[in-house]
Design a protein around this motif. Structure first.
Motif, short mmCIF file in Angstrom:
data_model
loop_
_atom_site.label_atom_id
_atom_site.label_comp_id
_atom_site.label_asym_id
_atom_site.label_seq_id
_atom_site.Cartn_x
_atom_site.Cartn_y
_atom_site.Cartn_z
N UNK A 50 -0.35 -5.47 -0.02
CA UNK A 50 0.65 -5.18 -1.22
C UNK A 50 2.06 -4.86 0.08
N UNK A 51 2.71 -5.36 -0.44
CA UNK A 51 4.21 -5.50 0.00
C UNK A 51 5.04 -4.11 -0.65
N UNK A 52 6.61 -4.14 -0.22
CA UNK A 52 7.11 -2.84 -1.20
C UNK A 52 8.28 -4.20 -0.86
N UNK A 53 8.70 -3.19 -2.37
CA UNK A 53 10.07 -3.66 -3.46
C UNK A 53 10.84 -2.92 -3.19
N UNK A 54 11.92 -2.73 -4.01
CA UNK A 54 13.20 -2.57 -3.68
C UNK A 54 13.07 -0.76 -4.13
N UNK A 55 12.12 -0.65 -4.64
CA UNK A 55 12.16 0.20 -5.03
C UNK A 55 11.55 1.53 -3.87
N UNK A 56 11.05 1.42 -3.66
CA UNK A 56 9.65 1.34 -3.15
C UNK A 56 10.47 2.34 -1.35
N UNK A 57 11.06 3.19 -1.74
CA UNK A 57 12.08 3.77 -0.31
C UNK A 57 11.34 5.35 -0.17
N UNK A 58 10.51 5.73 -0.41
CA UNK A 58 10.16 7.17 -0.25
C UNK A 58 8.88 6.99 0.65
N UNK A 59 8.92 7.82 2.06
CA UNK A 59 7.95 7.86 3.00
C UNK A 59 6.75 7.34 2.65
N UNK A 60 5.98 7.61 1.45
CA UNK A 60 4.35 6.62 1.71
C UNK A 60 4.86 5.45 2.12
N UNK A 61 6.20 4.34 1.11
CA UNK A 61 6.20 3.16 0.95
C UNK A 61 6.42 2.46 2.90
N UNK A 62 6.17 3.57 3.42
CA UNK A 62 7.13 3.10 5.50
C UNK A 62 5.33 1.36 5.78
N UNK A 80 6.86 -12.05 -1.08
CA UNK A 80 8.51 -11.05 -0.38
C UNK A 80 8.58 -11.24 -2.13
N UNK A 81 9.06 -9.80 -1.70
CA UNK A 81 9.58 -9.09 -3.13
C UNK A 81 10.64 -10.10 -4.56
N UNK A 82 11.03 -10.22 -3.84
CA UNK A 82 12.79 -11.17 -4.00
C UNK A 82 12.89 -12.40 -3.93
N UNK A 83 12.10 -13.77 -4.38
CA UNK A 83 12.29 -14.76 -4.30
C UNK A 83 13.67 -15.35 -3.80
N UNK A 84 14.66 -14.69 -4.18
CA UNK A 84 16.12 -15.10 -3.85
C UNK A 84 16.34 -15.00 -2.19
N UNK A 102 10.09 -9.21 -8.61
CA UNK A 102 11.73 -8.34 -8.30
C UNK A 102 12.50 -8.45 -9.59
N UNK A 103 11.67 -9.92 -10.48
CA UNK A 103 12.47 -10.70 -11.55
C UNK A 103 12.77 -10.15 -13.06
N UNK A 104 10.68 -9.37 -12.96
CA UNK A 104 9.97 -8.99 -14.06
C UNK A 104 10.12 -10.03 -15.02
N UNK A 105 10.47 -11.62 -14.26
CA UNK A 105 9.87 -13.01 -15.26
C UNK A 105 9.16 -13.84 -14.27
N UNK A 106 8.04 -13.47 -15.67
CA UNK A 106 6.41 -14.44 -14.83
C UNK A 106 7.15 -16.24 -14.23
N UNK A 107 6.55 -16.68 -13.36
CA UNK A 107 6.66 -17.84 -12.64
C UNK A 107 5.24 -18.94 -12.04
N UNK A 108 5.10 -19.58 -12.59
CA UNK A 108 4.16 -20.71 -12.62
C UNK A 108 4.30 -21.82 -11.74
N UNK A 109 4.47 -22.00 -10.96
CA UNK A 109 6.14 -23.67 -10.77
C UNK A 109 5.07 -24.64 -9.46
N UNK A 110 5.29 -25.48 -9.68
CA UNK A 110 4.83 -26.07 -8.38
C UNK A 110 5.85 -27.22 -7.48
N UNK A 111 6.35 -26.71 -6.74
CA UNK A 111 7.34 -26.93 -5.78
C UNK A 111 6.80 -27.81 -4.60
#
Length: 152
Positions: A50-62, A80-84, A102-111
């Motif tokens: 697991x990785x942390x995202x932008x809302x995971x700011x409390x001590x437990x997420x460190x 990574x949480x934010x592909x951008x 992050x975006x809440x938008x599902x994506x399955x794409x080959x690039x």
């Protein structure tokens, strides 16, 4: 190897998500976990990365990193949480799968031979976006992903 991929739970681990992850050999959580203890609940199903995202700011997420590179069944995966914020070509680093949320938008794409996978959000519904997670199959034919819709 079957890998469950979940993101943006925001503290809510739905029974439908638990059911959809049963039988997975490993689980990837792409951030915005939302509360202490949720990863432990997932670990009752299978090992978790697991990785942390932008809302995971409390001590437990460190204890969670912002990005992770791992290898499962011989497949290199970058999380990574934010592909951008991806500032490099994953193909140049022999990464086969990039997992984000992050975006809440599902994506399955080959690039360029790299599978980009965003499982969408499995927590509280945001706007009219679907509530989903993904399953990732890792085998000799290469990585293949499918979305799982958790609620209508």
């Amino acid at each position: 190897m079957r890998v469950g991929v979940i993101s943006d739970t925001h503290g809510l681990l739905r029974p439908e998500a638990i059911d959809a992850l049963e039988g997975c050999d490993h689980i990837l959580h792409a951030g915005d976990i939302g509360r202490d203890g949720l990863i432990g609940e997932l670990e009752a199903i299978a090992p978790v990365t697991a990785i942390r995202g932008n809302v995971d700011t409390e001590g437990w997420a460190a204890r969670f990193l912002e990005t992770v590179e791992t290898e499962l069944a011989g497949t290199r995966i970058h999380m990574r949480h934010d592909l951008k914020t991806l500032g490099f070509d994953p193909g140049e680093r022999n990464i086969a799968v990039v997992v984000s949320g992050h975006s809440h938008k599902p994506l399955i794409e080959s690039r360029g031979g790299v599978l980009f996978l965003n499982p969408g959000a499995a927590g509280k519904r945001r706007f009219r976006l679907p509530v989903t997670l993904a399953r990732l199959d890792l085998g000799p034919a290469g990585p293949r992903a499918e979305l799982v819709h958790l609620i209508d």
